[in-house]
Design an enzyme around this catalytic site. Structure first.
Site, PDB file in Angstrom:
ATOM      1  N   SER A  11     -12.467   1.254  12.438  1.00 23.65           N
ATOM      2  CA  SER A  11     -12.692  -0.153  12.793  1.00 23.65           C
ATOM      3  C   SER A  11     -11.970  -0.485  14.090  1.00 23.65           C
ATOM      4  O   SER A  11     -12.480  -1.245  14.929  1.00 23.65           O
ATOM      5  CB  SER A  11     -12.183  -1.067  11.673  1.00 23.65           C
ATOM      6  OG  SER A  11     -12.903  -0.841  10.495  1.00 23.65           O
ATOM      7  N   ARG A  33     -10.777  11.244   7.073  1.00 23.40           N
ATOM      8  CA  ARG A  33     -11.438  11.687   8.303  1.00 23.40           C
ATOM      9  C   ARG A  33     -10.821  12.954   8.884  1.00 23.40           C
ATOM     10  O   ARG A  33     -11.488  13.903   9.187  1.00 23.40           O
ATOM     11  CB  ARG A  33     -11.383  10.572   9.362  1.00 23.40           C
ATOM     12  CG  ARG A  33     -12.334   9.455   9.079  1.00 23.40           C
ATOM     13  CD  ARG A  33     -12.062   8.277   9.947  1.00 23.40           C
ATOM     14  NE  ARG A  33     -10.686   7.809   9.743  1.00 23.40           N
ATOM     15  CZ  ARG A  33     -10.229   6.646  10.121  1.00 23.40           C
ATOM     16  NH1 ARG A  33     -10.993   5.826  10.770  1.00 23.40           N
ATOM     17  NH2 ARG A  33      -8.989   6.294   9.885  1.00 23.40           N
ATOM     18  N   LYS A  50      -1.825  -4.691   9.706  1.00 22.91           N
ATOM     19  CA  LYS A  50      -2.932  -4.912  10.648  1.00 22.91           C
ATOM     20  C   LYS A  50      -3.186  -6.403  10.851  1.00 22.91           C
ATOM     21  O   LYS A  50      -3.109  -7.188   9.901  1.00 22.91           O
ATOM     22  CB  LYS A  50      -4.216  -4.264  10.113  1.00 22.91           C
ATOM     23  CG  LYS A  50      -4.204  -2.742  10.176  1.00 22.91           C
ATOM     24  CD  LYS A  50      -5.530  -2.185   9.679  1.00 22.91           C
ATOM     25  CE  LYS A  50      -5.536  -0.677   9.672  1.00 22.91           C
ATOM     26  NZ  LYS A  50      -6.697  -0.138   8.953  1.00 22.91           N
TER      27      LYS A  50
HETATM   28  O1  PNS Z   1      -8.701   0.062   5.624  1.00 24.99           O
HETATM   29  P1  PNS Z   1      -7.204   0.179   5.488  1.00 24.99           P
HETATM   30  O2  PNS Z   1      -6.499  -0.863   6.329  1.00 24.99           O
HETATM   31  O3  PNS Z   1      -6.706   1.572   5.772  1.00 24.99           O
HETATM   32  O4  PNS Z   1      -6.876  -0.119   3.945  1.00 24.99           O
HETATM   33  C1  PNS Z   1      -5.562  -0.199   3.495  1.00 24.99           C
HETATM   34  C2  PNS Z   1      -5.513  -1.056   2.223  1.00 24.99           C
HETATM   35  C3  PNS Z   1      -6.021  -2.455   2.509  1.00 24.99           C
HETATM   36  C4  PNS Z   1      -6.354  -0.381   1.147  1.00 24.99           C
HETATM   37  C5  PNS Z   1      -4.011  -1.095   1.777  1.00 24.99           C
HETATM   38  O5  PNS Z   1      -3.237  -1.705   2.767  1.00 24.99           O
HETATM   39  C6  PNS Z   1      -3.848  -1.839   0.443  1.00 24.99           C
HETATM   40  O6  PNS Z   1      -4.059  -1.258  -0.608  1.00 24.99           O
HETATM   41  N1  PNS Z   1      -3.470  -3.153   0.519  1.00 24.99           N
HETATM   42  C7  PNS Z   1      -3.253  -3.951  -0.663  1.00 24.99           C
HETATM   43  C8  PNS Z   1      -1.758  -4.115  -0.938  1.00 24.99           C
HETATM   44  C9  PNS Z   1      -1.221  -2.856  -1.608  1.00 24.99           C
HETATM   45  O7  PNS Z   1      -1.582  -2.504  -2.720  1.00 24.99           O
HETATM   46  N2  PNS Z   1      -0.318  -2.183  -0.900  1.00 24.99           N
HETATM   47  C10 PNS Z   1       0.282  -0.965  -1.361  1.00 24.99           C
HETATM   48  C11 PNS Z   1      -0.612   0.211  -1.092  1.00 24.99           C
HETATM   49  S1  PNS Z   1       0.316   1.640  -1.132  1.00 24.99           S
END
Ligand code: PNS
Length: 162
Positions: A129, A91, A42
């Site tokens: 969002s 959701r 994102k």
């Molecule tokens: O609100 P979102 O964008 O759905 O949240 C996703 C998020 C930020 C929780 C995910 O991308 C994340 O955990 N990022 C940190 C890096 C990480 O651990 N990546 C592997 C997750 S499988």
């Protein structure tokens, strides 16, 4: 022992759906860490600091929260903080595959860590969002989507950005 959970997300920006999940998680655990993390797929509209400030403002009155940011893996951060669970809102069916993949990956990286999905309240089922950003960018009313205390800040930043 204190039971700690993490509510992770991009929170770009925080919505009423996020606040609902954070509030409910705060009743289930001794302490909830709301972690603003990087989602590499994102492109954020708000800086990390803005997102933290928004979360702090919108969660005033919930005492057992800590709002942080972390530039790394959620699974490692959870271990570092001795968190036992990740709490996320689910959701619709469309969320499931992505969330399930993340939950399984996090479990592989940190086998002690459970992921708990809370069913989003029906009035927030459609909320995201990215929808907030799109509606505001075209000048639409986002007052039912974001915390009232943040409405102007979020709307003024997003209006006309498309
Ligand atoms: O609100 P979102 O964008 O759905 O949240 C996703 C998020 C930020 C929780 C995910 O991308 C994340 O955990 N990022 C940190 C890096 C990480 O651990 N990546 C592997 C997750 S499988």
């Amino acid at each position: 022992m204190e039971k700690i959970a993490i509510c992770p997300g991009s929170f770009d920006p925080v919505t009423l759906g996020h606040i609902d999940i954070i509030r409910r998680a705060s009743k289930m655990f001794d302490k909830v860490i709301v972690a603003v993390l990087v989602n590499p797929s994102k492109q954020p509209s708000f800086s990390i600091q803005e997102r933290i400030d928004f979360l702090n403002e919108a969660t005033k009155g919930i005492d057992n929260l800590e709002i942080v940011s972390f530039d790394g893996l959620l699974a490692s951060y959870a271990k570092e903080k001795s968190a036992v669970a990740v709490v996320k809102g689910l959701r619709a069916v469309s969320d499931f595959e992505y969330e399930f993949q993340m939950a399984l990956t996090n479990k592989k990286l940190n086998p002690e860590l459970e992921t708990i999905f809370l069913t989003t309240s029906s009035q927030h089922m459609y909320l995201s969002s990215s929808m907030v950003k799109q509606v505001a960018s075209f000048g639409g009313d986002i007052s039912d989507f974001v915390p009232a205390c943040l409405y102007e800040k979020i709307y003024n930043r997003l209006k006309g950005v498309n």
